[in-house]
Design an enzyme around this catalytic site. Structure first.
Site, PDB file in Angstrom:
ATOM      1  N   ASP A 117       0.879  -1.160   0.000  1.00  0.00           N
ATOM      2  CA  ASP A 117       0.000   0.000   0.000  1.00  0.00           C
ATOM      3  C   ASP A 117       0.924   1.220   0.000  1.00  0.00           C
ATOM      4  O   ASP A 117       2.099   1.127   0.368  1.00  0.00           O
ATOM      5  CB  ASP A 117      -0.957   0.009   1.203  1.00  0.00           C
ATOM      6  CG  ASP A 117      -2.126   0.987   0.972  1.00  0.00           C
ATOM      7  OD1 ASP A 117      -2.041   1.799   0.021  1.00  0.00           O
ATOM      8  OD2 ASP A 117      -3.119   0.938   1.719  1.00  0.00           O
TER       9      ASP A 117
HETATM   10  C1  BGC Z   1      -4.898   3.593   0.203  1.00  0.00           C
HETATM   11  C2  BGC Z   1      -5.039   2.658  -0.984  1.00  0.00           C
HETATM   12  C3  BGC Z   1      -4.804   3.428  -2.269  1.00  0.00           C
HETATM   13  C4  BGC Z   1      -3.418   4.056  -2.202  1.00  0.00           C
HETATM   14  C5  BGC Z   1      -3.083   4.875  -3.427  1.00  0.00           C
HETATM   15  C6  BGC Z   1      -3.577   4.348   0.173  1.00  0.00           C
HETATM   16  O1  BGC Z   1      -3.529   5.329   1.157  1.00  0.00           O
HETATM   17  O2  BGC Z   1      -4.980   2.858   1.394  1.00  0.00           O
HETATM   18  O3  BGC Z   1      -6.311   2.094  -0.997  1.00  0.00           O
HETATM   19  O4  BGC Z   1      -4.913   2.583  -3.369  1.00  0.00           O
HETATM   20  O5  BGC Z   1      -3.365   4.943  -1.089  1.00  0.00           O
HETATM   21  O6  BGC Z   1      -3.827   6.046  -3.461  1.00  0.00           O
END
Ligand code: BGC
Length: 762
Positions: A213
């Site tokens: 993530d």
């Molecule tokens: C979120 C993800 C997301 C990623 C990119 C993270 O903070 O938890 O779900 O895909 O950011 O924006």
């Protein structure tokens, strides 16, 4: 690839790209395409795209075919925009209605989440667009999402929290899986070998790539060894030295082999999803707006109707509420879509009824309310199940006129509906996407009968929720005390009354069920008839009722379903296959699923509490071992005690030491510490927190404290690891400041000053 190329390819390029000379783009998702430039300052600064209903409404369709249509629409937009991987779907289990990101997840039930997610992933992947199954795993709350430790016992983990991931990995083969921010049973997901290698690859046979993530990887060599392949975003040089050092100092070649594997997987992902891939063709027969509309129609749930719906032509209407002129159609955060068209509810209503400004002149009063962006969103959990007092007051005032009040409700998760008994009708839209106004008109007018069913139980009180007291508390060490009793498994087993049960939803017509037959313990056949006067669709749900005994099991679980469309008077025989886990439980002693022998019932119904037909079946299987029975002794039938395990009971079924990440003190802070954590011990951290708040408000589009964008960013920087905060603050927090903060919090104030001076000189 040279070693240099391998080191460089396992880290992203900027915010959204991966690769060396040949690069691909990965974008959010999942209820639309959020394609941003690296130079975008605001979270909401992305291309204009179709905004589909969010996961809550998608799941309430109970219709994999409709989910496929959403995936097809999304695939078109990704192909058109040269996007290789769409970052979704999110399939975490909704552990509490308070979860801030509930709108982005499908259900409290793993089977429904798994079927819905399978259709979504298979749809996109079949068109050559990669997906990212997220957030793997145990990411159930927003509070402390980057530093918490989800402590989940083995059965709950395999039967509930991993099940949807397992189904989708095995049945739809996503190109990537996204490792979550949190720790799972003591270890950060990105560094969790048990999760990423033993379970995901060895047990389930996953062949794709594991991406972190955004900002979840704090230990690059450790994560690559554990099974993560790509860290996102670009760690702007922060993590490279540690990987180079690990390669330099290793003795057995295992680091090099792990790097080879990871680099090869990134290369393969690039080849498989590269924009010029022949599979990636635009389908011209898809109207994405219509798909968004049909999904909103099919996913809306009629919670109550005293006959005032549908509304007849010629009825005089008064409409109000905080969400009337600006319908809430999506959530905030990384899934936020730059919407192509804002729904216009007043205009849509006026087209079909001549609408008045004074409730006294109206026949029917519509109220548009529910959860707002300030109440729920990425990065922060809700604090209560209540609606704001102003909405309660509004509704009371409308009811005092004595006229029928119809509540059109929005939100990503359940809340307590004020004056539920006095309202004429309640239509719950979830978060219905860009065609919300059109979808509402289809349902209010009766052109389409509502057919959505709840994918989550609506409890009566917060105190009734199974994880009450153990969700989003002040502690980073989260005990999943309710074990397998998540959502309806809890309310149903222990007969706790609720507002609306799992699977619930009314229709303008009625259905009869008949002739249930079970074949080979794997398929169920039954007849469904539309006994009303209008056409409509029914979601037939199959629950398996478990035998009672001295081993802990939920009373019933969902094991199959089908949505059937029927004209008035029409009857169809339908076949529903049963989930292959229908009669199985996870055995800790065996480290695998086993079939549990005994007398089961197969029940078909319109909801969990509206079972229409049933049949008994005998299942040959194993006896649960004494060890498993001792670890998970039964608490029912007729259990009077509150079935949340005491600390000592939970310790027994958890079987591991509890963690203590909440009380880090002087001497214990490192790059995984958060600014908020360090603020307790460091004046410098408190100062930085103040500056961060000011800067984030300044950077936001609204300039307001309570803006969801501000709350998400602030939580990320203040309660993310200092490492991730530094990387994503775009050098606003430099490496010298990171070192100074850690020194100061550890009580080495002079060293902190030296670090600051060194930074200043540079
Ligand atoms: C979120 C993800 C997301 C990623 C990119 C993270 O903070 O938890 O779900 O895909 O950011 O924006």
């Amino acid at each position: 690839m040279t070693e240099e190329e391998k080191i460089s390819i396992v880290t992203g390029r900027g915010m959204w790209h991966a690769g060396n000379s040949r690069q691909i783009m990965l974008c959010d998702g999942p209820n639309g395409l959020r394609k941003q430039d690296d130079s975008a300052v605001s979270n909401n600064d992305s291309i204009i795209a179709t905004c589909y209903p969010t996961a809550v409404t998608i799941a309430q369709n109970w219709d994999p075919d409709q989910v496929r249509r959403v995936a097809d629409g999304l695939a078109n937009e990704c192909i058109l925009e040269d996007v290789s991987v769409l970052l979704g779907p999110g399939v975490n289990i909704k552990r509490s209605p308070l979860g801030g990101r509930s709108f982005e997840y499908y259900s409290e039930d793993p089977f429904l989440s798994g079927i819905t997610g399978t259709a979504f992933v298979a749809g996109l992947e079949s068109r050559g667009v990669g997906t990212s199954l997220k957030h793997f795993a145990g990411n159930s709350q927003e509070r402390f999402r980057m530093s918490s430790n989800s402590q989940i016992d083995e059965r709950a983990l395999h039967e509930i929290y991993l099940r949807a991931f397992e189904m989708i990995v095995k049945n739809a083969r996503p190109s990537t899986v996204m490792a979550s921010y949190n720790r799972l049973n003591g270890v950060y997901s990105c560094q969790n070998r048990e999760l990423l290698t033993d379970i995901l690859r060895n047990r389930w046979g996953f062949k794709g790539l594991v991406v972190s993530d955004w900002g979840a990887c704090t230990d690059l060599p450790g994560s690559i060894r554990a099974g993560m392949d790509l860290e996102m975003p670009d760690s702007i040089g922060f993590h490279r030295p540690s990987l180079e050092k690990a390669l330099r100092e290793e003795k057995d070649g295992s680091m090099r082999r792990a790097l080879d594997r990871a680099a090869a997987r990134v290369e393969k992902l690039i080849t498989d999803t590269f924009p010029d891939d022949k599979n990636r063709k635009i389908r011209t027969d898809i109207d994405t707006h219509q798909v968004a509309k049909q999904t909103a129609v099919g996913g809306s749930v009629l919670l109550k109707n005293n006959g005032s719906l549908p509304i007849k032509k010629g009825t005089v209407i008064y409409a109000s509420g905080p969400l009337y002129r600006k319908l809430r159609v999506q959530g905030g955060g990384s899934s936020h879509i730059n919407i192509r068209r804002d729904p216009d509810m007043p205009a849509a209503l006026r087209k079909e009824y001549e609408v008045v400004e004074d409730p006294k002149e109206a026949d029917v009063l519509l109220y548009f309310g529910g959860l707002t962006d300030e109440i729920e969103g990425e990065g922060y959990d809700r604090e209560s199940l209540e609606l704001p007092d102003t909405q309660k007051e509004d509704i009371r005032n409308l009811l005092s006129t004595g006229k029928p009040v119809i509540f059109i409700a929005f939100g990503g998760s359940p809340f307590i509906i004020p004056y539920r008994d006095e309202m004429a009708s309640i239509l719950y839209m979830g978060l219905p996407g860009e065609a919300a106004d059109e979808a509402i008109m289809e349902l209010l007018s009766g052109r389409v009968s509502p057919s959505g069913k709840l994918a989550e139980t609506w409890p009566l009180r917060l105190e009734d929720t199974p994880c009450f007291g153990f969700f989003s508390t002040d502690s980073r060490d989260i005990e999943y005390r309710e074990s397998i009793f998540v959502g309806y498994r809890f309310y149903d087993t222990f007969q706790v009354p609720v507002q609306f049960c799992f699977g619930y939803g009314l229709s303008y017509t009625s259905f009869s069920y008949d002739g249930l037959k079970v074949k080979d313990l794997s398929t169920v056949k039954l007849k469904i008839k539309n006994t009303g006067t209008v056409s409509g669709a029914e979601v037939v749900q199959i629950y398996v009722r478990n035998p009672e005994g001295d081993f802990l099991r939920e009373r019933r679980s969902l094991r199959g379903f089908k949505k059937v469309f029927l004209e008035p008077g029409e009857e169809k025989e339908i076949t529903i296959s049963l989930d292959d886990r229908s009669f199985q439980v996870w055995s800790v002693e065996k480290g695998d699923f086993i079939t549990c022998g005994g007398e089961y019932a197969i029940e078909a119904g319109a909801s969990l509490q509206d079972i229409r037909v049933r049949a008994s079946v005998h299942v040959e299987g194993e006896n649960v071992s004494a060890g498993d029975r001792e670890r998970y002794p039964s608490y029912y039938p007729g259990a009077k005690r509150r079935p949340v395990f005491s600390g000592a009971d939970f310790q027994k079924l958890y079987g591991r030491e509890f963690s203590d990440f909440s009380r880090r003190g002087k001497g214990e802070f490192d790059r995984t510490a958060t600014i908020r954590e360090m603020s307790r011990a460091s004046l410098l951290a408190r100062l930085v927190a103040g500056i961060v708040h000011r800067e984030v408000v300044k950077m936001s589009s609204s300039g307001k404290d309570n803006d969801p964008e501000v709350r998400m960013m602030e939580e990320f920087i203040l309660d993310g690891t200092i490492d991730a905060a530094a990387i994503q603050s775009d050098r606003m927090i430099g490496d010298d400041l990171v070192r100074a903060l850690i020194e100061d919090a550890n009580g080495h104030h002079l060293r902190a000053v030296k670090e600051l001076l060194r930074g200043g000189r540079k």
